[in-house]
Design an enzyme around this catalytic site. Structure first.
Site, short mmCIF file in Angstrom:
data_model
loop_
_atom_site.label_atom_id
_atom_site.label_comp_id
_atom_site.label_asym_id
_atom_site.label_seq_id
_atom_site.Cartn_x
_atom_site.Cartn_y
_atom_site.Cartn_z
N LYS A 141 63.06 52.92 30.56
CA LYS A 141 63.08 52.38 29.20
C LYS A 141 62.90 53.49 28.18
O LYS A 141 62.02 54.34 28.32
CB LYS A 141 61.96 51.34 29.00
CG LYS A 141 62.10 50.09 29.83
CD LYS A 141 60.89 49.18 29.68
CE LYS A 141 60.75 48.62 28.29
NZ LYS A 141 59.65 47.62 28.23
N GLY A 165 66.12 45.73 21.28
CA GLY A 165 67.37 44.99 21.27
C GLY A 165 68.17 45.13 22.54
O GLY A 165 69.38 44.94 22.54
N GLY A 166 67.49 45.47 23.66
CA GLY A 166 68.18 45.60 24.93
C GLY A 166 68.82 46.96 25.15
O GLY A 166 69.39 47.21 26.21
N HIS A 212 59.78 36.13 30.66
CA HIS A 212 59.47 36.76 29.37
C HIS A 212 58.62 35.77 28.58
O HIS A 212 59.13 34.78 28.07
CB HIS A 212 60.76 37.09 28.64
CG HIS A 212 60.55 37.82 27.35
ND1 HIS A 212 61.12 39.03 27.07
CD2 HIS A 212 59.83 37.51 26.24
CE1 HIS A 212 60.78 39.43 25.87
NE2 HIS A 212 59.99 38.52 25.33
N ARG A 254 56.92 41.98 13.27
CA ARG A 254 57.73 41.26 12.30
C ARG A 254 57.78 39.80 12.71
O ARG A 254 57.25 39.40 13.75
CB ARG A 254 59.15 41.82 12.28
CG ARG A 254 59.80 41.85 13.68
CD ARG A 254 61.24 42.26 13.64
NE ARG A 254 61.79 42.55 14.95
CZ ARG A 254 62.18 41.66 15.83
NH1 ARG A 254 62.07 40.37 15.56
NH2 ARG A 254 62.69 42.01 17.00
#
Length: 630
Positions: free
Chosen positions: A158, A164-165, A208, A297
């Site tokens: 990662k 955002g993938g 998730h 956010r």
């Protein structure tokens, strides 16, 4: 309290923020690019300011333009929505430095959670469980490969600055690691300007789960329970629900407490989400759920939390940004029922979910017991310059079973045309036995892919209902004294039709009925919808099928579009190559010309009409040959 608010975003989130602001008596200011000059969020705002060309990099992502628009309009505060500049700490600081109110967390909090490796270290120090892995400074490929061996394959690479993938690669074996690392680093560098990576253990049955948190400037932090966002494709969420299926009270209490500790660790203010990955191979257990990251956010899926708690999170954002305390204490918050949200995208599931753009000639949302969050309406354009989301649909019921049933009912009649949508795919997902049973992991779409895809051609009953509508249109036009409509073999029981250039025929039933929704989409086109999948079924206007086209004088539309110029009328004499009309489709103009010399015998659409693919545009007849003279 804030009196005027600039929303530094577009689409459905801008419209959603305006809805709450309007309720609170707050004046709203929109910003827009060239592509969004006529967009819904512009139409709904009290004032709108143009900020640049269509590409987001030249408009919505230019912080200086946003701040200048706020100054120009007299706005006191800026709400970033989500995406774009919402998690940009430097922009947040610039807003504050400009003397404006930033509706979001402090810049230091954004920075603390912005890099995944630093955030995980902070969470470890705060007693928040994190996924087993490697977050070291040594980025040498050989060292990273050794760490992957220690973690044990499969592993996830990662990008520390990812989102955002993007910047994520699953590696199943050691001989795949080097290529996976290079690919991840290239994408991370291109997308975020940072190619540093971390490694995590790949969870074999991942769920998730995320927790909504909220903090204020008075030191208060509360959670608003969890959401399940496991149904994803390419790491992008598609369906979300709250609360998470299979979550027991003990696990929920531990998970939510960990989320509050995470928010407290960065002195968090405003709305935020703590995202966790769960190994659900033995059900949801607190010791098998680990911190992934924090989104500093408001989330796309926030409406499901609002539905089960009765809280307006945007109202809370505005109040907390104005210096007020959180309106409710933790003990005042509770879960009421179950909520499900689906994301309706302009894309074609049968073609690898490729985006679909163009004019929404038809866009019908169910209006009973469903919350629709959208930034477009019928007649608007889905632009290639922005996210392809058309809308979010949210249902709330007393339990999960009823919520899923309600969502399936709403999706059945959701009609979008001629832009492709994933509505049929969503219907298949929420009615899938495994999804209903709560057997969901982040690989659900991969595992059940083929069974989730919508039909690619209309079924027999859809054709029959389309035939009924076309017969109705024929009879209605003749009752009105119209002469332009030509229906092959009418009033025969068999109606010949076409979809995407392929010919079909069916007999019209005695009446409309069943679970198929049918309406007029355009002249000589029936819009037929079943289980969320819509087809514009056109009247086949000539012998030999749609492919005969210009050869027999029947000029058919090569694509869905709008007639923006019409240069001939019935009775005109034309010559080969002469321009007859102009179609606008996908922001491009297409001239329709005469295939040979002849006489215009029929003009199908009128100026500004929407036309379907394969619809008759113009019929040209070759002039009769004059008899030979001796």
């Amino acid at each position: 309290m804030i009196k005027s608010l600039l929303i530094a975003n577009r689409g459905e989130i801008a419209c959603r923020i305006m809805k709450t602001a309007r309720k609170m008596g707050v004046r709203t200011v929109a910003v827009y690019s060239d592509a969004d000059a006529k967009a819904m969020h512009v139409r709904q705002a009290d004032e709108a300011v143009h900020i640049g060309p269509s590409p987001a990099a030249e408009s919505y992502l230019v912080g200086e333009k946003i701040i200048a628009a706020a100054k120009q309009s007299g706005a006191e505060a800026i709400h970033p929505g989500y995406g774009f500049l919402s998690e940009n700490a430097d922009f947040a600081q610039s807003v504050i430095d400009a003397g404006l109110i930033w509706v979001g967390p402090k810049p230091d909090s954004i920075r603390a959670m912005g890099l995944k490796d630093a955030a995980k270290k902070l969470m470890d120090d705060s007693g928040v469980p994190t996924t087993p892995g490697y977050m070291g400074d040594n980025q040498d490929p050989d060292h990273l490969a050794q760490q992957a061996e220690k973690i044990g394959y499969p592993v996830l690479i990662k990008a520390v600055a990812g989102g955002g993938g993007k910047g994520m690669r699953k590696v199943d074996a050691a001989d795949e690691f080097a290529d996976g690392l290079l690919s991840c680093q290239r994408e991370a560098k291109a997308s975020f300007g940072n190619d540093i990576v971390l490694l995590e253990k790949w969870i074999t049955s991942p769920r998730h789960i995320e927790v909504q948190v909220f903090g204020d400037s008075h030191g208060n932090v509360v959670h608003l329970f969890e959401r399940d966002c496991s149904l994803q494709r390419r790491h992008q969420k598609v369906i979300e629900e709250a609360p998470a299926p299979g979550m027991d009270e003990v696990t929920r209490a531990e998970l939510c407490a960990a989320a509050v500790r995470a928010a407290q660790a960065v002195n968090y203010e405003g709305a935020g989400t703590i995202e966790f990955i769960a190994d659900a191979s033995a059900g949801l257990r607190a010791n098998r759920i680990w911190f992934m990251e924090m989104n500093t956010r408001l989330q796309v899926e926030h409406p499901v939390t609002e539905a089960i708690t009765g809280v307006d999170l945007v109202e809370w954002q505005l109040r907390v940004a104005s210096g007020e305390a959180i309106p409710l204490e933790q003990d005042d918050l509770s879960i009421n029922g179950h909520a499900v949200e689906v994301r309706l995208y302009a894309e074609d599931p049968t073609s690898g979910f490729l985006p679909s753009t163009g004019t929404l000639a038809q866009c019908h949302f169910p209006d009973d017991d469903v919350r629709i969050e959208t930034g477009v309406e019928q007649g608007d354009v889905v632009s290639p310059f922005s996210d392809p989301m058309i809308a979010k649909a949210i249902v709330h019921a007393e339990n999960r079973e009823h919520a899923l049933m309600s969502m399936a009912e709403k999706l059945e009649g959701l009609a979008v045309w001629p832009v492709k949508s994933n509505a049929g795919f969503l219907f298949n997902a929420v009615t899938h036995p495994a999804f209903i049973a709560g057997d969901i992991t982040t690989s659900f779409i991969e595992d059940y892919g083929e069974t989730l895809l919508p039909i690619e051609e209309p079924i027999e009953e859809m054709l029959r209902q389309a035939a009924k509508e076309l017969v109705f249109q024929y009879e209605d036009s003749h009752r009105a004294g119209l002469s332009g409509l030509r229906l092959n073999a009418m009033p025969s029981d068999i109606v010949r039709m076409s979809v995407g250039g392929k010919s079909y025929q069916a007999s019209a039933p005695a009446e409309f009925g069943g679970d198929i929704y049918v309406s007029r989409a355009a002249r000589d086109v029936a819009l037929v919808t079943a289980n969320g999948q819509s087809f514009g079924i056109a009247l086949e206007r000539h012998e030999g099928g749609a492919s005969a086209g210009a050869a027999d004088g029947a000029i058919l539309s090569p694509m869905p579009g709008t007639v923006i110029a019409l240069d001939v009328q019935t009775g005109d004499t034309v010559i080969a190559g002469q321009k007859l009309m102009v179609l606008e489709a996908m922001k491009m103009e297409h001239s329709i010309t005469a295939p040979f010399d002849g006489i215009v015998r029929e003009v199908g659409p009128e100026l500004n009409d929407q036309v379907a693919s394969d619809a008759l545009l113009i019929q040209i007849e070759k002039p009769q040959s004059e008899p030979e003279t001796k």
